[in-house]
Design a protein around this motif. Structure first.
Motif, PDB file in Angstrom:
ATOM      1  N   SER A   1       0.805  -1.226   0.000  1.00  0.00           N
ATOM      2  CA  SER A   1       0.000   0.000   0.000  1.00  0.00           C
ATOM      3  C   SER A   1       0.835   1.272   0.000  1.00  0.00           C
ATOM      4  N   ARG A   2       0.097   2.380  -0.079  1.00  0.00           N
ATOM      5  CA  ARG A   2       0.680   3.722  -0.055  1.00  0.00           C
ATOM      6  C   ARG A   2       1.533   4.004   1.174  1.00  0.00           C
ATOM      7  N   SER A   3       1.304   3.302   2.257  1.00  0.00           N
ATOM      8  CA  SER A   3       2.054   3.652   3.460  1.00  0.00           C
ATOM      9  C   SER A   3       3.527   3.268   3.338  1.00  0.00           C
TER      10      SER A   3
ATOM     11  N   GLU B   1      -2.967  -6.434   7.722  1.00  0.00           N
ATOM     12  CA  GLU B   1      -3.026  -7.248   6.491  1.00  0.00           C
ATOM     13  C   GLU B   1      -4.334  -7.002   5.750  1.00  0.00           C
ATOM     14  N   ARG B   2      -4.246  -6.819   4.453  1.00  0.00           N
ATOM     15  CA  ARG B   2      -5.449  -6.700   3.634  1.00  0.00           C
ATOM     16  C   ARG B   2      -6.223  -8.021   3.643  1.00  0.00           C
ATOM     17  N   ASP B   3      -7.546  -7.923   3.558  1.00  0.00           N
ATOM     18  CA  ASP B   3      -8.356  -9.112   3.342  1.00  0.00           C
ATOM     19  C   ASP B   3      -7.990  -9.663   1.957  1.00  0.00           C
TER      20      ASP B   3
ATOM     21  N   MET C   1      -9.422  -7.247  -0.599  1.00  0.00           N
ATOM     22  CA  MET C   1      -8.249  -6.354  -0.602  1.00  0.00           C
ATOM     23  C   MET C   1      -8.425  -5.143   0.324  1.00  0.00           C
ATOM     24  N   LEU C   2      -9.518  -5.125   1.097  1.00  0.00           N
ATOM     25  CA  LEU C   2      -9.731  -3.998   2.013  1.00  0.00           C
ATOM     26  C   LEU C   2      -8.878  -4.163   3.273  1.00  0.00           C
ATOM     27  N   ALA C   3      -8.705  -3.024   3.972  1.00  0.00           N
ATOM     28  CA  ALA C   3      -7.956  -3.046   5.231  1.00  0.00           C
ATOM     29  C   ALA C   3      -8.801  -3.732   6.307  1.00  0.00           C
ATOM     30  N   PRO C   4      -8.154  -4.304   7.331  1.00  0.00           N
ATOM     31  CA  PRO C   4      -8.935  -4.949   8.394  1.00  0.00           C
ATOM     32  C   PRO C   4      -9.633  -3.898   9.263  1.00  0.00           C
TER      33      PRO C   4
ATOM     34  N   GLY D   1     -10.376   4.151   8.394  1.00  0.00           N
ATOM     35  CA  GLY D   1      -9.809   2.794   8.367  1.00  0.00           C
ATOM     36  C   GLY D   1      -8.883   2.551   7.195  1.00  0.00           C
ATOM     37  N   LYS D   2      -8.190   3.608   6.743  1.00  0.00           N
ATOM     38  CA  LYS D   2      -7.269   3.458   5.609  1.00  0.00           C
ATOM     39  C   LYS D   2      -5.840   3.716   6.059  1.00  0.00           C
ATOM     40  N   SER D   3      -4.925   3.317   5.215  1.00  0.00           N
ATOM     41  CA  SER D   3      -3.513   3.479   5.517  1.00  0.00           C
ATOM     42  C   SER D   3      -2.893   4.314   4.401  1.00  0.00           C
ATOM     43  N   PRO D   4      -1.940   5.208   4.674  1.00  0.00           N
ATOM     44  CA  PRO D   4      -1.242   5.343   5.943  1.00  0.00           C
ATOM     45  C   PRO D   4      -1.975   6.215   6.965  1.00  0.00           C
ATOM     46  N   VAL D   5      -1.716   5.864   8.227  1.00  0.00           N
ATOM     47  CA  VAL D   5      -2.031   6.723   9.365  1.00  0.00           C
ATOM     48  C   VAL D   5      -0.798   6.692  10.253  1.00  0.00           C
TER      49      VAL D   5
ATOM     50  N   ALA E   1      -3.685  11.405   9.198  1.00  0.00           N
ATOM     51  CA  ALA E   1      -3.992  10.559   8.033  1.00  0.00           C
ATOM     52  C   ALA E   1      -3.795  11.378   6.768  1.00  0.00           C
ATOM     53  N   GLU E   2      -3.988  10.735   5.646  1.00  0.00           N
ATOM     54  CA  GLU E   2      -3.876  11.327   4.304  1.00  0.00           C
ATOM     55  C   GLU E   2      -2.403  11.553   3.997  1.00  0.00           C
ATOM     56  N   SER E   3      -1.855  10.731   3.109  1.00  0.00           N
ATOM     57  CA  SER E   3      -0.397  10.686   2.965  1.00  0.00           C
ATOM     58  C   SER E   3       0.250  12.033   2.668  1.00  0.00           C
ATOM     59  N   GLY E   4      -0.377  12.869   1.818  1.00  0.00           N
ATOM     60  CA  GLY E   4       0.232  14.174   1.533  1.00  0.00           C
ATOM     61  C   GLY E   4       0.322  15.015   2.795  1.00  0.00           C
TER      62      GLY E   4
ATOM     63  N   ALA F   1       0.031  13.991  -6.798  1.00  0.00           N
ATOM     64  CA  ALA F   1       0.141  12.523  -6.688  1.00  0.00           C
ATOM     65  C   ALA F   1      -1.209  11.885  -6.347  1.00  0.00           C
ATOM     66  N   GLU F   2      -1.871  12.388  -5.312  1.00  0.00           N
ATOM     67  CA  GLU F   2      -3.156  11.794  -4.918  1.00  0.00           C
ATOM     68  C   GLU F   2      -4.324  12.451  -5.644  1.00  0.00           C
ATOM     69  N   GLY F   3      -4.205  13.769  -5.920  1.00  0.00           N
ATOM     70  CA  GLY F   3      -5.346  14.494  -6.483  1.00  0.00           C
ATOM     71  C   GLY F   3      -5.558  14.238  -7.966  1.00  0.00           C
TER      72      GLY F   3
HETATM   73  N1  LIG Z   1      -5.640   9.520  -0.417  1.00  0.00           N
HETATM   74  C1  LIG Z   1      -5.394   8.625   0.694  1.00  0.00           C
HETATM   75  C2  LIG Z   1      -5.759   7.213   0.245  1.00  0.00           C
HETATM   76  C3  LIG Z   1      -5.705   6.202   1.367  1.00  0.00           C
HETATM   77  C4  LIG Z   1      -6.052   4.800   0.836  1.00  0.00           C
HETATM   78  O1  LIG Z   1      -6.982   4.613   0.047  1.00  0.00           O
HETATM   79  N2  LIG Z   1      -5.259   3.808   1.266  1.00  0.00           N
HETATM   80  C5  LIG Z   1      -5.443   2.456   0.795  1.00  0.00           C
HETATM   81  C6  LIG Z   1      -4.085   1.756   0.740  1.00  0.00           C
HETATM   82  S1  LIG Z   1      -3.183   2.074  -0.712  1.00  0.00           S
HETATM   83  C7  LIG Z   1      -6.255   1.646   1.785  1.00  0.00           C
HETATM   84  O2  LIG Z   1      -6.153   1.842   2.970  1.00  0.00           O
HETATM   85  N3  LIG Z   1      -7.027   0.683   1.248  1.00  0.00           N
HETATM   86  C8  LIG Z   1      -7.738  -0.274   2.025  1.00  0.00           C
HETATM   87  C9  LIG Z   1      -9.186   0.062   2.213  1.00  0.00           C
HETATM   88  O3  LIG Z   1      -9.694   0.994   1.578  1.00  0.00           O
HETATM   89  O4  LIG Z   1      -9.827  -0.638   3.009  1.00  0.00           O
HETATM   90  C10 LIG Z   1      -3.924   8.747   1.108  1.00  0.00           C
HETATM   91  O5  LIG Z   1      -3.113   9.126   0.279  1.00  0.00           O
HETATM   92  O6  LIG Z   1      -3.597   8.523   2.280  1.00  0.00           O
END
Ligand SMILES: N[C@@H](CCC(=O)N[C@@H](CS)C(=O)NCC(=O)O)C(=O)O
Length: 237
Positions: free
Chosen positions: A24-26, A46-48, A52-55, A65-69, A78-81, A115-117
């Motif tokens: 992932s992005r993290s 770990e992704r399911d 493929m979603l986050a746990p 519930g997304k990464s990175p945090v 949160a939000e990588s940028g 990058a993200e936008g």
């Molecule tokens: N724009 C957000 C996107 C965050 C994002 O979508 N992360 C993905 C990992 S690449 C994630 O957590 N996916 C798992 C999910 O949505 O459950 C960032 O840059 O932090």
């Protein structure tokens, strides 16, 4: 700034924690921390394997519930940028950011957001429509679903990707790094869409030589390699 950082670290006495999801992005946050030589902990999620979603545990850290945090003392970012900006401002001591008011700083800010936008949306659409095209489904809907997926990819997603990749490749023909002649945190932020484009969108040495050379350059950096060791699997296929 430097002594403030030290006081902050002492006052909180807790390490920076990266809540890291595999593949992932993290991964780029780990790379940034390695480039800065900061101490940090990695908490892995770990992704399911099917969705493929986050746990769900990640929702305890941040409601999306997304990464990175990242957690840093009592702060959760949160939000990588945003968190890359936070980490370099709070702990970078001026490293990996061009000086304020320079043309490089403006380019830095641009690529940090781009990058993200702008770069990620067509790459995400490509991933989704590739999956629609190959998903198991009843035989009587398959031709229709596949036909729609192929048309959306052909008429919209692929031309968009082509425009973005040509643009980025042209920009890297002008300077070694995205903001100029020095590596900055914007290059770290840009690494993810380029890694994804290499896996999903036909970025190769012959099609996009400058982007390909950029990827080769970052992969050779010791800090990048250390971050891979810390993060575990990083496969964006
Ligand atoms: N724009 C957000 C996107 C965050 C994002 O979508 N992360 C993905 C990992 S690449 C994630 O957590 N996916 C798992 C999910 O949505 O459950 C960032 O840059 O932090």
């Amino acid at each position: 700034m430097m002594s403030g950082n030290r006081e902050f670290r002492r006052a909180t006495s807790t390490p920076i924690v990266v809540h890291h999801l595999n593949n992932s992005r993290s991964q780029r946050v780990l790379w940034l921390l390695e480039e800065l030589g900061l101490e940090y902990e990695v908490k892995r999620y770990e992704r399911d394997r099917k969705t493929m979603l986050a746990p769900p545990e990640l929702k305890a850290v941040h409601p999306l519930g997304k990464s990175p945090v990242v957690t840093d003392g009592d702060r959760t970012i949160a939000e990588s940028g945003a968190l890359i900006e936070y980490l370099v401002e709070r702990h970078g001591n001026g490293r990996l950011v061009p000086a304020a008011g320079t043309p490089e700083k403006l380019r830095y800010t641009y690529w940090l957001h781009y990058a993200e936008g702008s770069a990620m949306p067509p790459l995400l659409l490509k991933l989704i429509f590739d999956r629609v095209e190959s998903a198991p489904m009843p035989f009587f809907v398959r031709p229709v679903a596949r036909g729609i997926a192929r048309k959306v990819k052909h008429d919209f997603i692929e031309p968009q990707l082509d425009t973005h990749l040509s643009y980025m490749d042209g920009e890297l023909a002008k300077s070694t790094w995205f903001a100029g002649d020095e590596l900055t945190a914007a290059d770290i932020q840009m690494s993810f869409p380029l890694e994804a484009a290499r896996q999903r969108a036909g970025l190769t040495a012959s099609t996009r030589p400058h982007l390909h050379a950029f990827l080769e350059r970052i992969h050779a950096r010791p800090a990048y390699r250390r971050a891979l060791d810390k993060g575990g699997p990083y496969d964006l296929a």
